[in-house]
Design a protein around this motif. Structure first.
Motif, short mmCIF file in Angstrom:
data_model
loop_
_atom_site.label_atom_id
_atom_site.label_comp_id
_atom_site.label_asym_id
_atom_site.label_seq_id
_atom_site.Cartn_x
_atom_site.Cartn_y
_atom_site.Cartn_z
N MET A 8 0.77 -1.22 0.13
CA MET A 8 0.12 0.05 -0.10
C MET A 8 0.94 1.19 0.02
SD MET A 8 -3.53 1.00 2.29
CE MET A 8 -2.24 1.13 3.85
N HIS A 9 0.87 1.91 -1.10
CA HIS A 9 1.75 3.02 -1.40
C HIS A 9 0.98 4.34 -0.73
CE1 HIS A 9 4.33 0.65 -3.71
NE2 HIS A 9 3.28 -0.08 -4.26
N ILE A 10 1.64 5.03 -0.04
CA ILE A 10 1.01 6.20 0.76
C ILE A 10 1.86 7.49 0.29
CG2 ILE A 10 0.07 7.27 2.82
CD1 ILE A 10 -0.15 4.39 3.97
N GLY A 11 1.03 8.51 0.07
CA GLY A 11 1.66 9.88 -0.35
C GLY A 11 0.83 10.93 -0.12
N GLY A 12 1.39 12.19 -0.46
CA GLY A 12 0.82 13.45 -0.37
C GLY A 12 1.09 14.40 -1.73
N ILE A 19 6.18 12.67 -3.78
CA ILE A 19 5.14 12.18 -4.42
C ILE A 19 5.23 11.27 -5.90
CG2 ILE A 19 4.70 14.37 -5.47
CD1 ILE A 19 1.98 11.74 -4.46
N GLU A 20 6.36 12.04 -6.53
CA GLU A 20 6.44 11.34 -7.94
C GLU A 20 7.06 9.66 -7.84
OE1 GLU A 20 5.30 12.78 -10.44
OE2 GLU A 20 4.80 14.43 -9.04
N VAL A 57 -6.86 2.53 -6.38
CA VAL A 57 -6.39 4.16 -6.26
C VAL A 57 -7.32 4.92 -5.41
CG1 VAL A 57 -5.81 6.04 -7.37
CG2 VAL A 57 -5.10 3.98 -8.46
N HIS A 58 -6.88 5.21 -4.39
CA HIS A 58 -7.64 6.17 -3.53
C HIS A 58 -7.08 7.53 -3.18
CE1 HIS A 58 -10.75 6.55 -0.39
NE2 HIS A 58 -9.84 6.85 0.63
N ILE A 59 -7.75 8.53 -4.20
CA ILE A 59 -6.87 9.88 -3.88
C ILE A 59 -7.85 10.95 -3.53
CG2 ILE A 59 -5.61 9.56 -6.06
CD1 ILE A 59 -7.76 10.66 -7.86
N PHE A 60 -7.28 11.85 -2.81
CA PHE A 60 -8.06 13.32 -2.33
C PHE A 60 -8.07 14.24 -3.48
CE2 PHE A 60 -9.08 17.21 -0.30
CZ PHE A 60 -9.65 16.54 0.86
N VAL A 61 -9.03 14.69 -3.83
CA VAL A 61 -9.35 15.60 -4.87
C VAL A 61 -9.46 17.08 -4.16
CG1 VAL A 61 -10.79 16.22 -7.01
CG2 VAL A 61 -10.71 13.71 -6.49
N VAL A 91 -2.68 5.44 -2.04
CA VAL A 91 -3.33 6.24 -1.42
C VAL A 91 -2.69 7.74 -1.42
CG1 VAL A 91 -4.49 6.82 0.97
CG2 VAL A 91 -4.47 4.41 -0.13
N ILE A 92 -3.40 8.61 -1.61
CA ILE A 92 -2.82 10.19 -1.74
C ILE A 92 -3.73 11.17 -1.13
CG2 ILE A 92 -1.53 11.84 -3.18
CD1 ILE A 92 -0.97 9.85 -5.18
N GLY A 93 -3.07 11.64 -0.16
CA GLY A 93 -3.87 12.81 0.50
C GLY A 93 -3.37 14.21 0.05
N PRO A 94 -4.11 15.17 0.50
CA PRO A 94 -3.53 16.55 0.26
C PRO A 94 -2.44 17.19 1.34
CG PRO A 94 -5.68 16.94 1.75
CD PRO A 94 -5.27 15.24 1.51
#
Length: 571
Positions: free
Chosen positions: A247-251, A257-258, A328-332, A277-280
């Motif tokens: 599970m790759h987690i980033g912001g 992030i890249e 893919v779980h992203i924060f828009v 998973v990417i949050g703001p």
């Protein structure tokens, strides 16, 4: 709310782990008090196992209460562990030995997972290439796919604020381990004040970065290209061997992030059971507040909850539905909501060219720069002077690691947009929402009076009241335009086409907002300043600084533009 049983926890401090070469590492072991067997969660870090990255995660004891044996280990040469610390060099083999040791713990069920962010994300990925059978699942967060591009350098430019602040943060423990209290105090003061010395030249002789206690900083400067020194840690050639769920987690505002995205894409193309998973968030803390932006209640830190679900599934066999969800779980941002997708980049992306226009004076907010999807015809180029002695200051962005001394997060860009060495191109007010989600690419046609220089790009969301929030930024050193391995000078006055990756994001530009692009030649101290003279060493000082005249072209033959990944809103 978690309704599962919560355990009391026993803690053993400084448990010894003997490595294959005889070096002794030490770990704290948090064990649920029970006769049962439990899976193991291992964290290997250079930042003190007693803290165990609690600035981001819940305390290790919290995880142990959920029914895990949690092992937090000081890596070689750090804090309680023996040996010499050399960043990057020993994490693969030491990680393999530590994973095998954890698997054999008396109370272990035989299942081992790993978690941690930043350097501690990398300490999971590197040994995973050699022991995927012993390691069951990992959760590498806010980390990279190597240590050259997007870690130490970015398209040829040094990640200055991060590299210098991180190097100084690693130094005090080295002095403490040597029993040199005076040096330790001095190094702590230098660490806290490194932001005051980002402007020091030459970079290779910095008074705030001690050669005896931060030798690795000077070693990194000695390798300004992607050579064999860096290639030994390139994970892209290891993806075939990392055969386990991750599970790759980033912001979106994280420096790595890249690399996080590249790890997900590289591993998911070869092996199943990968999540992104990417949050703001900035590198840390992971909160809804990002300097001049508030992303709402949904942007709070959800990482611990997600990790428990992840490890419960893979290490305990609980069918909790996490693997039934899209990968893919992203924060828009803009919508300020989480969204699930099945791939990255999104299959429905419409890659759209946004062209720069002006009457030849796009300089600052007072200029004539505009932005739209119409290709230019006959237009005059824009001209500005780049003076390395007066670089454009960084306001926010993707850096690391302490917000008070590194430019991080979302900031109002108007204080830099008033400068004439910043070209500003702004769209009309939007008549409907425009979503930009995915990788952003720049195509610049530019010339310089120097034989080397930098070009910077920034994508900005302009609010109705004028507030201008940075979304993503990038840089290209001219000499690295074709290769990170073999830089070459440019010919002064010649027009070159620069194509480079700016960054990745998920941002909805709301109705009545405007899309803005900034072009300049510095973003300091996020990135180092080019001295406007071709050289790959970092020995240039103030006597080597040259001013340069820069020209950005936007005509039919030279249509400078950004390619934005526009997502249709009629889902």
């Amino acid at each position: 709310m978690n309704s599962q049983r919560m355990y009391e926890v026993n803690v053993e401090r400084n448990v010894e782990i003997r490595l294959r070469d005889g070096i002794c590492l030490r770990a704290d072991v948090y064990s649920p008090i029970s006769e049962r067997k439990f899976p193991v969660l291992l964290m290997r870090l250079p930042y003190d196992k007693s803290v165990s990255e609690a600035i981001g995660y819940m305390h290790p004891e919290w995880y142990a209460r959920q029914g895990y044996i949690v092992v937090t280990q000081d890596v070689r040469g750090r804090y309680a562990s023996d040996g010499e610390f050399r960043p990057f060099f020993n994490e693969r083999q030491d990680g393999v030995d530590s994973i095998r040791w954890a698997k054999r713990l008396p109370q272990s069920s035989g299942k081992v997972g790993m978690y941690g962010f930043s350097y501690v994300g990398a300490t999971q990925l590197h040994p995973a290439a050699d022991c995927s059978e012993e390691l069951t699942a990992i959760a590498p967060a806010f980390t990279n796919d190597g240590y050259y591009e997007d870690w130490t350098y970015r398209n040829g430019a040094l990640h200055l604020a991060f590299v210098q602040s991180w190097a100084t943060s690693l130094a005090p423990d080295i002095a403490i381990r040597q029993g040199d209290a005076e040096a330790a105090g001095d190094l702590l003061r230098k660490m806290n004040r490194i932001g005051e010395r980002y402007d020091h030249l030459p970079l290779h002789a910095h008074p705030g970065i001690s050669k005896p206690f931060s030798p690795f900083y000077y070693e990194w400067l000695e390798h300004p290209t992607f050579d064999d020194y860096w290639k030994q840690w390139d994970l892209r050639i290891e993806y075939d061997n990392i055969k386990l769920p991750a599970m790759h987690i980033g912001g979106w505002y994280d420096i790595f992030i890249e690399g996080t995205i590249r790890n997900y894409r590289g591993m998911s193309s070869r092996h199943p059971n990968q999540k992104l998973v990417i949050g703001p968030w900035v590198h840390y803390p992971w909160t809804a507040l990002s300097r001049d932006a508030d992303y709402g209640e949904d942007a709070r830190n959800v990482v611990d909850h997600l990790q428990v679900r992840w490890f419960d599934y893979w290490l305990k066999g609980r069918d909790n539905g996490i693997m039934d969800e899209p990968s893919v779980h992203i924060f828009v941002m803009g919508d300020n909501a989480w969204r699930q997708e099945r791939e990255w980049p999104l299959a429905r992306t419409q890659y759209t060219k946004f062209y720069l226009h002006s009457e030849g004076n796009a300089n600052s907010l007072s200029g004539s720069g505009t932005l739209d999807t119409n290709a230019p015809d006959s237009e005059s180029c824009d001209i500005y002077a780049y003076n390395p002695l007066d670089p454009v200051p960084s306001l926010g962005g993707n850096s690391c690691c302490v917000p008070s001394i590194a430019p991080m997060g979302a900031r109002d860009q108007r204080p830099v947009e008033i400068r004439n060495d910043v070209l500003v191109y702004t769209s009309q007010e939007l008549t409907e929402d425009v979503e930009v989600t995915g990788p952003i690419r720049a195509v610049l046609y530019a010339s310089s009076s120097a034989d080397d220089t930098d070009f910077t790009v920034k994508l900005v969301d302009v609010h109705p009241g004028g507030k201008a929030i940075n979304i993503v930024q990038g840089i290209q050193r001219a000499s690295y335009r074709d290769s990170n391995e073999q830089p070459s000078p440019i010919e002064p006055g010649r027009i070159y086409k620069y194509e480079f990756h700016v960054g990745s994001t998920s941002q909805v530009f709301k109705k009545n907002h405007r899309i803005r692009i900034e072009i300049s030649s510095s973003n300091f101290p996020l990135y180092e300043r080019s001295l406007n003279s071709f050289r790959t060493d970092r020995e240039g000082d103030y006597t080597d600084v040259k001013a340069a005249t820069q020209k950005i072209y936007h005509d039919a033959e030279h249509p400078t533009h950004l390619v934005l990944p526009v997502i249709p809103r009629n889902r």
